[in-house]
Design an enzyme around this catalytic site. Structure first.
Site, PDB file in Angstrom:
ATOM      1  N   LYS A   1       0.703  -1.087  -0.077  1.00 51.69           N
ATOM      2  CA  LYS A   1       0.027   0.017  -0.067  1.00 51.69           C
ATOM      3  C   LYS A   1       0.927   1.336   0.026  1.00 51.69           C
ATOM      4  O   LYS A   1       0.192   2.357  -0.526  1.00 51.69           O
ATOM      5  CB  LYS A   1      -1.069   0.158   1.096  1.00 51.69           C
ATOM      6  CG  LYS A   1      -2.093  -0.870   1.162  1.00 51.69           C
ATOM      7  CD  LYS A   1      -3.032  -0.849   2.122  1.00 51.69           C
ATOM      8  CE  LYS A   1      -4.396  -1.332   1.913  1.00 51.69           C
ATOM      9  NZ  LYS A   1      -4.369  -2.962   2.010  1.00 51.69           N
TER      10      LYS A   1
ATOM     11  N   GLU B   1     -10.037   7.328   3.814  1.00 58.38           N
ATOM     12  CA  GLU B   1     -10.869   6.478   4.524  1.00 58.38           C
ATOM     13  C   GLU B   1     -10.057   5.000   4.661  1.00 58.38           C
ATOM     14  O   GLU B   1      -9.361   4.721   3.782  1.00 58.38           O
ATOM     15  CB  GLU B   1     -12.093   6.349   3.752  1.00 58.38           C
ATOM     16  CG  GLU B   1     -12.167   5.244   2.571  1.00 58.38           C
ATOM     17  CD  GLU B   1     -11.349   5.529   1.404  1.00 58.38           C
ATOM     18  OE1 GLU B   1     -11.010   6.308   1.183  1.00 58.38           O
ATOM     19  OE2 GLU B   1     -10.847   4.174   1.060  1.00 58.38           O
TER      20      GLU B   1
ATOM     21  N   SER C   1       1.607  -9.691  -1.125  1.00 58.24           N
ATOM     22  CA  SER C   1       1.136  -8.525  -0.826  1.00 58.24           C
ATOM     23  C   SER C   1       1.669  -7.940   0.482  1.00 58.24           C
ATOM     24  O   SER C   1       1.790  -6.663   0.452  1.00 58.24           O
ATOM     25  CB  SER C   1      -0.166  -8.224  -1.292  1.00 58.24           C
ATOM     26  OG  SER C   1      -0.987  -9.159  -0.285  1.00 58.24           O
TER      27      SER C   1
HETATM   28  C1  LIG Z   1      -5.278  -3.929   1.543  1.00 55.81           C
HETATM   29  C2  LIG Z   1      -4.438  -5.244   1.299  1.00 55.81           C
HETATM   30  C3  LIG Z   1      -4.806  -6.072   0.262  1.00 55.81           C
HETATM   31  C4  LIG Z   1      -6.077  -6.078  -0.618  1.00 55.81           C
HETATM   32  O1  LIG Z   1      -6.021  -4.597  -1.206  1.00 55.81           O
HETATM   33  P1  LIG Z   1      -5.699  -4.517  -2.997  1.00 55.81           P
HETATM   34  O2  LIG Z   1      -5.840  -3.157  -3.180  1.00 55.81           O
HETATM   35  O3  LIG Z   1      -6.708  -5.416  -3.554  1.00 55.81           O
HETATM   36  O4  LIG Z   1      -4.320  -4.807  -3.289  1.00 55.81           O
HETATM   37  C5  LIG Z   1      -4.098  -7.274  -0.013  1.00 55.81           C
HETATM   38  N1  LIG Z   1      -2.968  -7.678   0.792  1.00 55.81           N
HETATM   39  C6  LIG Z   1      -2.781  -6.784   1.967  1.00 55.81           C
HETATM   40  C7  LIG Z   1      -1.496  -7.427   2.681  1.00 55.81           C
HETATM   41  C8  LIG Z   1      -3.431  -5.787   2.165  1.00 55.81           C
HETATM   42  O5  LIG Z   1      -2.899  -4.838   3.097  1.00 55.81           O
END
Ligand SMILES: *Cc1c(COP(=O)(O)O)cnc(C)c1O
Length: 403
Positions: A99, A121, A387
């Site tokens: 993010k 938000e 992610s």
């Molecule tokens: C917020 C988050 C997501 C989901 O958000 P996307 O915008 O779909 O990427 C996925 N993995 C993690 C670790 C997150 O913090």
């Protein structure tokens, strides 16, 4: 590096000039918000591709975020699933997920636009923390709207935001969750059109947000290309896999491969307790076309168009829609969509922990659940977007596995 982040990714699987991906996208906003969004729309590409912007953006990604994130060949996981698996380590970024790539980009954009105040938000608080982080970095005022229920559920992230100097304002209306926080943020932006920038946290929202967020996150696929070239002698993997909430880590992972038909695109959504149970966030399986958060996309709704409350064990996938890029990838057939249940994602998270010594975020566990749904060829190269890391989810893991 800068040449990779071109203006030319326009149309096709990318947003066109009006912010449409096929039939999805656009900007469906109240009249009063038009000037704010229009200013951003007119200027975002020009600003983003200025040399000075690129320089500062990439410097911060390097020195502050810790990029490039490694592309790691996961030997034991590969052996288990009889294919070649590479992990793109967004979990190693500062703040523990992808993010921050977006919030760094947007705070620089806000500065270039002469804004002094940031609003955002947040649902689970992850985007709120990523925003509060870059506001501290830049010395900007930061107001994060969060549903009252979410504030109670996500105390550690609320504490982080406060520690970072942000003000957390509770949204007290409706279901007191993410969509109510979004409404409050929009109301704030309408009232403060001149000095305020609204940092949206995923590849969602009115044009130009999905495209802007995707371009900031596209540093992920840009790096995968040269890293894979170094390791395997070719830039294109056979598959890229990512979990989808709103779709920003996925959009960033897919970006440079969307126009390469030999690269298979795989999206994994949260099926929650099961697609048929009424407690899920599997938008592609259950969604219909509608308007959410200012854009036309697939979303989960009742017969008469009321947005239904999503459910997933992972707070970051608990969103009733997907970004417009992903709706188009789904309906055009460019991407294959799967959905993984809570149980499948938790099992995959445990497996990754014990095979590779990496505890993933539960969101990310969904991407790894792909192995419970699809068998790859032994010589396939499969790149999975890792992610985020699992520290924030430890209590959920403890309760689930009775650790
Ligand atoms: C917020 C988050 C997501 C989901 O958000 P996307 O915008 O779909 O990427 C996925 N993995 C993690 C670790 C997150 O913090």
């Amino acid at each position: 590096m800068k040449t990779e982040m071109k203006k030319e990714f326009i149309g096709g699987y990318h947003a066109d000039q009006r912010g449409y991906y096929g039939e999805f996208g656009g900007a469906f906003i109240p009249e009063m918000l038009y000037p704010n969004v229009e200013e951003l729309r007119q200027r975002y590409l020009e600003i983003m591709y200025e040399d000075s912007f690129q320089k500062e953006f990439h410097q911060l990604l390097k020195d502050y975020v810790g990029r490039p994130s490694p592309l790691y060949y996961a030997k034991r996981l590969s052996k288990k699933h009889q294919t070649k698996v590479y992990l793109k380590r967004e979990d190693l970024n500062h703040t523990g997920a992808h993010k921050v790539n977006n919030t760094i980009g947007q705070i620089l954009m806000a500065k270039k636009l002469g804004k002094t105040r940031i609003i955002a938000e947040t649902g689970a608080g992850q985007h709120g923390v990523a925003t509060a982080t870059v506001c501290a970095l830049m010395g900007m005022e930061c107001i994060v709207y969060m549903g009252e229920i979410d504030i109670a559920r996500q105390a550690p992230n609320v504490a982080r935001m406060k520690m970072l100097g942000a003000t957390v304002r509770p949204a007290l209306s409706g279901s007191r969750t993410l969509k109510d926080a979004t409404n409050e943020a929009i109301r704030d932006w309408i009232n403060n059109p001149v000095d305020t920038h609204y940092i949206i946290g995923s590849a969602i929202g009115p044009h130009p947000y999905p495209d802007m967020v995707t371009r900031f996150q596209s540093v992920i696929s840009e790096e995968i290309k040269w890293q894979l070239k170094e390791k395997e002698g070719r830039e294109n993997p056979d598959y890229v896999v990512a979990c989808i909430g709103g779709g920003s880590n996925a959009a960033g992972t897919y970006h440079h491969f969307l126009d390469q038909p030999e690269v298979g695109i795989i999206a994994v959504e949260a099926a929650g307790k099961g697609v048929e149970t009424g407690e899920s966030a599997a938008t592609s399986a259950l969604g219909k076309v509608g308007i959410i958060h200012g854009c036309k996309t697939m979303l989960m709704q009742t017969e008469d168009g009321q947005i239904t409350e999503p459910y997933s064990i992972s707070a970051g996938l608990d969103y009733p829609g997907v970004g417009p890029m992903h709706s188009h990838l789904y309906t055009s057939g460019r991407a294959a969509f799967y959905s993984a249940t809570d149980d499948e994602a938790m099992t995959a998270g445990l497996e990754l922990s014990q095979l590779e010594g990496i505890i993933p975020a539960i969101e990310t566990g969904h991407a790894f659940a792909i192995f419970q749904h699809k068998t790859f060829e032994p010589d396939d190269i499969v790149v999975i977007s890792l992610s985020g890391r699992g520290d924030k989810d430890l209590q959920t893991y403890i309760d689930y596995f009775k650790l």
